[in-house]
Scaffold this active site. Structure first.
Site, PDB file in Angstrom:
ATOM      1  N   HIS A   1      -1.493   3.951  -1.747  1.00 47.41           N
ATOM      2  CA  HIS A   1      -2.553   4.909  -1.429  1.00 47.41           C
ATOM      3  C   HIS A   1      -2.550   6.103  -2.379  1.00 47.41           C
ATOM      4  CE1 HIS A   1      -4.225   2.782   1.826  1.00 47.41           C
ATOM      5  NE2 HIS A   1      -3.213   2.929   2.643  1.00 47.41           N
TER       6      HIS A   1
ATOM      7  N   GLU B   1       0.806  -1.224   0.000  1.00 46.47           N
ATOM      8  CA  GLU B   1       0.000   0.000   0.000  1.00 46.47           C
ATOM      9  C   GLU B   1       0.844   1.281   0.000  1.00 46.47           C
ATOM     10  OE1 GLU B   1      -1.601  -2.701   0.573  1.00 46.47           O
ATOM     11  OE2 GLU B   1      -3.616  -2.246  -0.092  1.00 46.47           O
TER      12      GLU B   1
ATOM     13  N   ARG C   1       2.505  -8.642   4.369  1.00 52.20           N
ATOM     14  CA  ARG C   1       1.564  -8.143   3.351  1.00 52.20           C
ATOM     15  C   ARG C   1       2.390  -7.575   2.208  1.00 52.20           C
ATOM     16  NH1 ARG C   1      -3.548  -4.790   4.371  1.00 52.20           N
ATOM     17  NH2 ARG C   1      -4.379  -4.582   2.261  1.00 52.20           N
TER      18      ARG C   1
ATOM     19  N   TYR D   1       3.400   1.964   1.949  1.00 55.49           N
ATOM     20  CA  TYR D   1       3.958   2.351   3.248  1.00 55.49           C
ATOM     21  C   TYR D   1       5.475   2.110   3.284  1.00 55.49           C
ATOM     22  CZ  TYR D   1      -0.765   3.009   5.095  1.00 55.49           C
ATOM     23  OH  TYR D   1      -2.045   3.466   5.327  1.00 55.49           O
TER      24      TYR D   1
ATOM     25  N   GLN E   1     -18.703   4.850   3.068  1.00 52.69           N
ATOM     26  CA  GLN E   1     -19.319   6.043   3.645  1.00 52.69           C
ATOM     27  C   GLN E   1     -19.178   6.154   5.159  1.00 52.69           C
ATOM     28  OE1 GLN E   1     -22.782   5.770   0.487  1.00 52.69           O
ATOM     29  NE2 GLN E   1     -23.250   7.377   1.920  1.00 52.69           N
TER      30      GLN E   1
HETATM   31  P1  NAP Z   1     -27.386  17.350  -2.945  1.00 57.74           P
HETATM   32  O1  NAP Z   1     -26.154  16.593  -2.717  1.00 57.74           O
HETATM   33  O2  NAP Z   1     -27.895  18.266  -1.912  1.00 57.74           O
HETATM   34  O3  NAP Z   1     -27.191  18.142  -4.317  1.00 57.74           O
HETATM   35  C1  NAP Z   1     -28.159  18.964  -4.841  1.00 57.74           C
HETATM   36  C2  NAP Z   1     -27.598  19.681  -6.061  1.00 57.74           C
HETATM   37  O4  NAP Z   1     -28.588  20.511  -6.579  1.00 57.74           O
HETATM   38  C3  NAP Z   1     -26.406  20.527  -5.765  1.00 57.74           C
HETATM   39  O5  NAP Z   1     -25.467  20.349  -6.809  1.00 57.74           O
HETATM   40  C4  NAP Z   1     -26.950  21.948  -5.750  1.00 57.74           C
HETATM   41  O6  NAP Z   1     -25.909  22.750  -6.235  1.00 57.74           O
HETATM   42  C5  NAP Z   1     -28.133  21.858  -6.667  1.00 57.74           C
HETATM   43  N1  NAP Z   1     -29.251  22.704  -6.269  1.00 57.74           N
HETATM   44  C6  NAP Z   1     -29.749  22.907  -5.031  1.00 57.74           C
HETATM   45  N2  NAP Z   1     -30.804  23.721  -5.076  1.00 57.74           N
HETATM   46  C7  NAP Z   1     -30.994  24.049  -6.367  1.00 57.74           C
HETATM   47  C8  NAP Z   1     -31.925  24.888  -7.045  1.00 57.74           C
HETATM   48  N3  NAP Z   1     -32.879  25.520  -6.381  1.00 57.74           N
HETATM   49  N4  NAP Z   1     -31.800  25.011  -8.376  1.00 57.74           N
HETATM   50  C9  NAP Z   1     -30.834  24.365  -9.052  1.00 57.74           C
HETATM   51  N5  NAP Z   1     -29.928  23.569  -8.459  1.00 57.74           N
HETATM   52  C10 NAP Z   1     -30.010  23.409  -7.131  1.00 57.74           C
HETATM   53  O7  NAP Z   1     -28.596  16.378  -3.252  1.00 57.74           O
HETATM   54  P2  NAP Z   1     -28.707  15.104  -4.191  1.00 57.74           P
HETATM   55  O8  NAP Z   1     -27.754  15.139  -5.312  1.00 57.74           O
HETATM   56  O9  NAP Z   1     -30.151  15.038  -4.480  1.00 57.74           O
HETATM   57  O10 NAP Z   1     -28.291  13.934  -3.269  1.00 57.74           O
HETATM   58  C11 NAP Z   1     -29.011  13.698  -2.082  1.00 57.74           C
HETATM   59  C12 NAP Z   1     -28.121  12.972  -1.135  1.00 57.74           C
HETATM   60  O11 NAP Z   1     -27.931  11.644  -1.582  1.00 57.74           O
HETATM   61  C13 NAP Z   1     -26.784  13.622  -1.019  1.00 57.74           C
HETATM   62  O12 NAP Z   1     -26.665  14.341   0.157  1.00 57.74           O
HETATM   63  C14 NAP Z   1     -25.829  12.495  -1.032  1.00 57.74           C
HETATM   64  O13 NAP Z   1     -25.204  12.355   0.219  1.00 57.74           O
HETATM   65  C15 NAP Z   1     -26.643  11.252  -1.293  1.00 57.74           C
HETATM   66  N6  NAP Z   1     -26.037  10.558  -2.393  1.00 57.74           N
HETATM   67  C16 NAP Z   1     -24.752  10.226  -2.312  1.00 57.74           C
HETATM   68  C17 NAP Z   1     -24.153   9.589  -3.344  1.00 57.74           C
HETATM   69  C18 NAP Z   1     -22.719   9.186  -3.265  1.00 57.74           C
HETATM   70  O14 NAP Z   1     -22.107   8.970  -4.251  1.00 57.74           O
HETATM   71  N7  NAP Z   1     -22.130   9.050  -2.098  1.00 57.74           N
HETATM   72  C19 NAP Z   1     -24.848   9.323  -4.480  1.00 57.74           C
HETATM   73  C20 NAP Z   1     -26.173   9.688  -4.558  1.00 57.74           C
HETATM   74  C21 NAP Z   1     -26.750  10.327  -3.512  1.00 57.74           C
HETATM   75  P3  NAP Z   1     -25.996  24.329  -6.349  1.00 57.74           P
HETATM   76  O15 NAP Z   1     -26.825  24.781  -5.183  1.00 57.74           O
HETATM   77  O16 NAP Z   1     -24.575  24.778  -6.331  1.00 57.74           O
HETATM   78  O17 NAP Z   1     -26.630  24.571  -7.669  1.00 57.74           O
HETATM   79 FE1  SF4 Z   2     -17.824   0.490   4.937  1.00 55.88          FE
HETATM   80 FE2  SF4 Z   2     -20.116  -0.559   5.735  1.00 55.88          FE
HETATM   81 FE3  SF4 Z   2     -19.985   0.756   3.396  1.00 55.88          FE
HETATM   82 FE4  SF4 Z   2     -18.859  -1.671   3.730  1.00 55.88          FE
HETATM   83  S1  SF4 Z   2     -21.039  -1.171   3.794  1.00 55.88           S
HETATM   84  S2  SF4 Z   2     -17.923   0.090   2.773  1.00 55.88           S
HETATM   85  S3  SF4 Z   2     -18.118  -1.515   5.821  1.00 55.88           S
HETATM   86  S4  SF4 Z   2     -19.669   1.613   5.435  1.00 55.88           S
END
Ligand code: NAP
Ligand code: SF4
Length: 667
Positions: free
Chosen positions: A253, A165, A215, A167, A340
């Protein structure tokens, strides 16, 4: 007859026999640094009780300069040894075996004291390391050996010497980080002297009846990485120096190739372990993206390794092996490789946990105790928050009814599962489905729950989720919502995505693929990311050859910053790089003027322009769906409101499941 005869077969290491072929790989949880050793012991003991063959702890620093960060845990004093003794005693009492990983971070150590073979700063650290002189190298060896001896005193059954990794030990092996010309650098013979010497002296110090795992990095994925011949030569020398087992390490990493994220195909690197195995006489362990007993069994049955290492799956379910052995593999809570709640937490200085199992690393604090006062509990909404609440409440003895207007459970998890690279979400939906079927939960699907339906319950939990935010853009009736797009509505060849949050990125990923996910096609995935054969290119670092995108995509946000900054700490770069490779134009600082029949009119840097797109997809965030909650309150019933219905901003399945579990634990 078990379905997993190879996985559950014992492994004789001479002085000790492992009860099966499953290793719990090393993870930094942050528990040791809390100083609450009862909690550390409870975490590992739960995994030992769950049947794993051998546990490897999170990396312990051999000295201050080698710690991953200032204050990193290690065996520095008699008090430390006594603390670790609590862990090993608890694991042994639960029937397990445990080895301590010794992790010297070298130039990856997050501190000014860091040391390395050469004074070359890593691209992922702000600190330039000090080049060690010969005396300094001797000190590092001696400190690693001392750590191994102390591990034995603390009751561990072995140590894992971390040599991969990127290290410290790995840094000596390749010219990328080792520019020395003395006996520790130059020729490969010299560059591998340190890891071989470390293993030789560790073995001499701990004696023959102690497990020593090394490892080894099988594919560095950095420039000037090890060649395959070098890897084989090192493996043989490490065996000769006295290692009991060789564990697989994949990628440094600082590598810009994902190695454990959910979009990496399952068992994507096992072919390397398989190739090493014939060259050594000691057992080899394979790792990376193995998360079910079926995958592990397949690897072992095919002779690709002697053991499989899984790390995060043991956060998701401490009883992984016990459930597999009992014929209940479908009840194993699946690690979906999202990072996450584990790695994203670790790299934000938070305690590790797990999206699917909020009890991980919180075993002593979040307890699902049987209730003395069973109640009638209604949960409305069978998304992640509602399903988790229902399961935990039922497990505790409550009489639970779970309502959803949809004909199936899962809620927004189904949307995630439709995105290429997020196929693991299907396994999570399947697990919830299985667990609900086997629980006492009264599932009422395809039925809208109203105030009258809920009035007879003692407790009502509202987990009705979210609805898309209305961004109020003129002409938006021409646009599609992300729900329509991900459910397969026809979309043209040029598309603008409004909103670059998690869902905007997911939708863009969905749009650039031809319906063929690289995650389900190893050769395609390797070409996309430039994973080559270390026998042909040093370190296995080849030129990426991404497939052309299925569509031309613009991904837009109003904030002036770079899109994607709010994505997961350890996975955001992967999403950004994947879309960049597909030519997605990611623009910040955009304001939306109108959606017309010619496309999307935006203003950026004061200049109005038309993006000539066929379709616009709205991913502008979400607002809580609280209609039912408000109606209940008006009727004099006070519900618990959780998940997206509580707070929609920044909602993800991690928060939803955690909130559901914590509420159900105290109902
Ligand atoms: P979000 O992360 O809050 O993003 C909303 C997007 O819309 C932002 O880019 C924002 O950017 C834009 N926005 C907000 N208000 C707006 C408006 N009135 N007009 C136009 N654009 C606007 O919400 P989301 O994409 O719906 O996701 C929801 C949650 O799901 C997220 O918090 C995330 O944690 C989770 N999620 C995570 C993943 C992941 O890969 N880990 C994948 C899918 C979902 P601006 O305000 O700059 O325009
Ligand atoms: Fe980490 Fe749990 Fe997501 Fe697996 S499911 S990657 S252990 S948070």
């Amino acid at each position: 007859m078990t379905a997993y005869p190879h996985l559950l077969a014992p492994l004789d290491l001479g002085h000790v026999t492992l009860r099966n072929r499953v290793l719990m790989g090393s993870m930094h949880t942050g528990l040791e640094e809390t100083g609450d050793w009862g909690r550390v012991a409870a975490f590992y003991a739960a995994r030992a009780a769950g049947g794993v063959g051998l546990i490897v702890t999170g990396g312990m620093a051999p000295n201050r300069e080698g710690g991953v960060f200032p204050g990193a845990a290690g065996l520095f004093s008699d008090t430390d040894i006594a603390n670790h003794r609590r862990v090993t005693d608890a694991v042994h009492a639960a029937g397990g075996l445990i080895a301590m990983q010794i992790l010297h971070a070298g130039r990856y150590a997050y501190g000014k004291e860091c040391v390395a073979p050469s004074a070359l700063k890593s691209p992922i650290s702000p600190f330039a390391p000090r080049e060690l002189d010969a005396e300094g190298i001797e000190k590092q060896i001696s400190d690693i050996v001392t750590a191994a001896v102390r591990a034995r005193e603390a009751g561990y059954d072995g140590v894992e010497v971390m040599g991969s990794e990127g290290y410290f030990l790995n840094q000596f092996l390749v010219r990328h980080t080792n520019r020395r010309e003395d006996e520790w650098g130059g020729s490969y013979e010299n560059r591998m002297r340190l890891p071989v010497e470390v293993v030789r002296r560790v073995r001499a110090a701990v004696g023959p009846d102690f497990i020593v795992i090394y490892r080894i990095s099988l594919i560095d994925l950095v420039p000037d990485g090890s060649t395959w011949d070098e890897v084989v030569m090192l493996a043989r020398r490490i065996e000769g120096a006295g290692a009991s087992l060789l564990n697989t390490g994949i990628g440094w990493h600082e590598a810009r190739v994902p190695t454990i994220a959910t979009s990496v195909p399952r068992a994507a690197f096992t072919w390397l372990t398989a190739r090493l195995r014939p060259h050594v006489g000691i057992p080899v362990i394979t790792s990376n993206r193995i998360n079910t007993p079926e995958v592990g069994e397949g690897i072992l049955a095919a002779g690709q390794a002697d053991m499989v290492s899984m790390a995060r799956p043991f956060l998701a379910d401490a009883d992984f092996v016990a459930k597999a052995a009992a014929g209940r593999a479908d009840e194993i809570a699946p690690c979906i490789a999202c990072n996450q709640a584990c790695l994203d937490h670790t790299f934000s200085g938070k305690l590790t946990s797990c999206l699917v199992n909020p009890r991980a690393c919180h075993e002593t604090e979040l307890v699902y105790a049987p209730t003395d006062t069973p109640r009638r509990v209604a949960v409305v909404g069978a998304g992640p928050a509602g399903m988790m609440t229902a399961l935990v409440a039922a497990q505790r003895g409550h009489h639970v009814a779970l309502f959803d207007r949809a004909p199936r459970v899962g809620g927004q998890l189904h949307l995630a599962a439709s995105v290429p690279g997020k196929e693991e979400f299907l396994g999570l939906i399947q697990w919830f489905t299985t667990m609900l079927d086997r629980s006492t939960v009264d599932l009422r699907l395809g039925a809208e729950a109203g105030v009258a339906d809920l009035a007879a319950f003692d407790t009502v939990v509202i987990a009705t989720g979210v609805t898309p935010r209305d961004p109020g853009i003129p002409g938006q009736e021409r646009a599609l919502s992300y729900l329509e797009a991900l459910r397969g509505a026809p979309v043209g060849g040029r598309v603008a995505v409004i909103g670059a949050g998690g869902i905007g990125f997911d939708v863009a990923e969905f749009l650039v693929h031809q319906g063929h996910s690289p995650t389900e096609d190893l050769a395609l995935w390797q070409r996309e990311w430039g994973v080559g054969d270390p026998a042909e290119v040093p370190g296995g670092l080849a030129q990426p050859q991404p497939e052309p995108p299925a569509r031309e995509v613009w991904l837009l946000q109003r904030k002036a910053e770079k899109p994607g900054r709010g994505l997961g700490k350890t996975t955001g770069w992967i999403h950004r790089a994947a879309l960049a490779a597909k030519g997605v134009k990611m623009l910040g600082g955009v304001s939306y003027t109108a959606i017309t029949e010619d496309g999307l009119v935006i203003t950026r840097d004061g200049v109005e322009q038309l993006l000539p797109v066929d379709d616009v997809i709205l991913c502008a965030g979400q607002v809580p769906e609280r209609g039912l909650a408000d109606a209940l309150i008006a009727a004099g019933i006070t519900p618990h409101v959780i998940g997206g219905a509580d707070v929609a901003a920044e909602l993800d399945a991690k928060r939803a499941i955690d909130q559901g579990a914590r509420l159900a634990a105290v109902l």
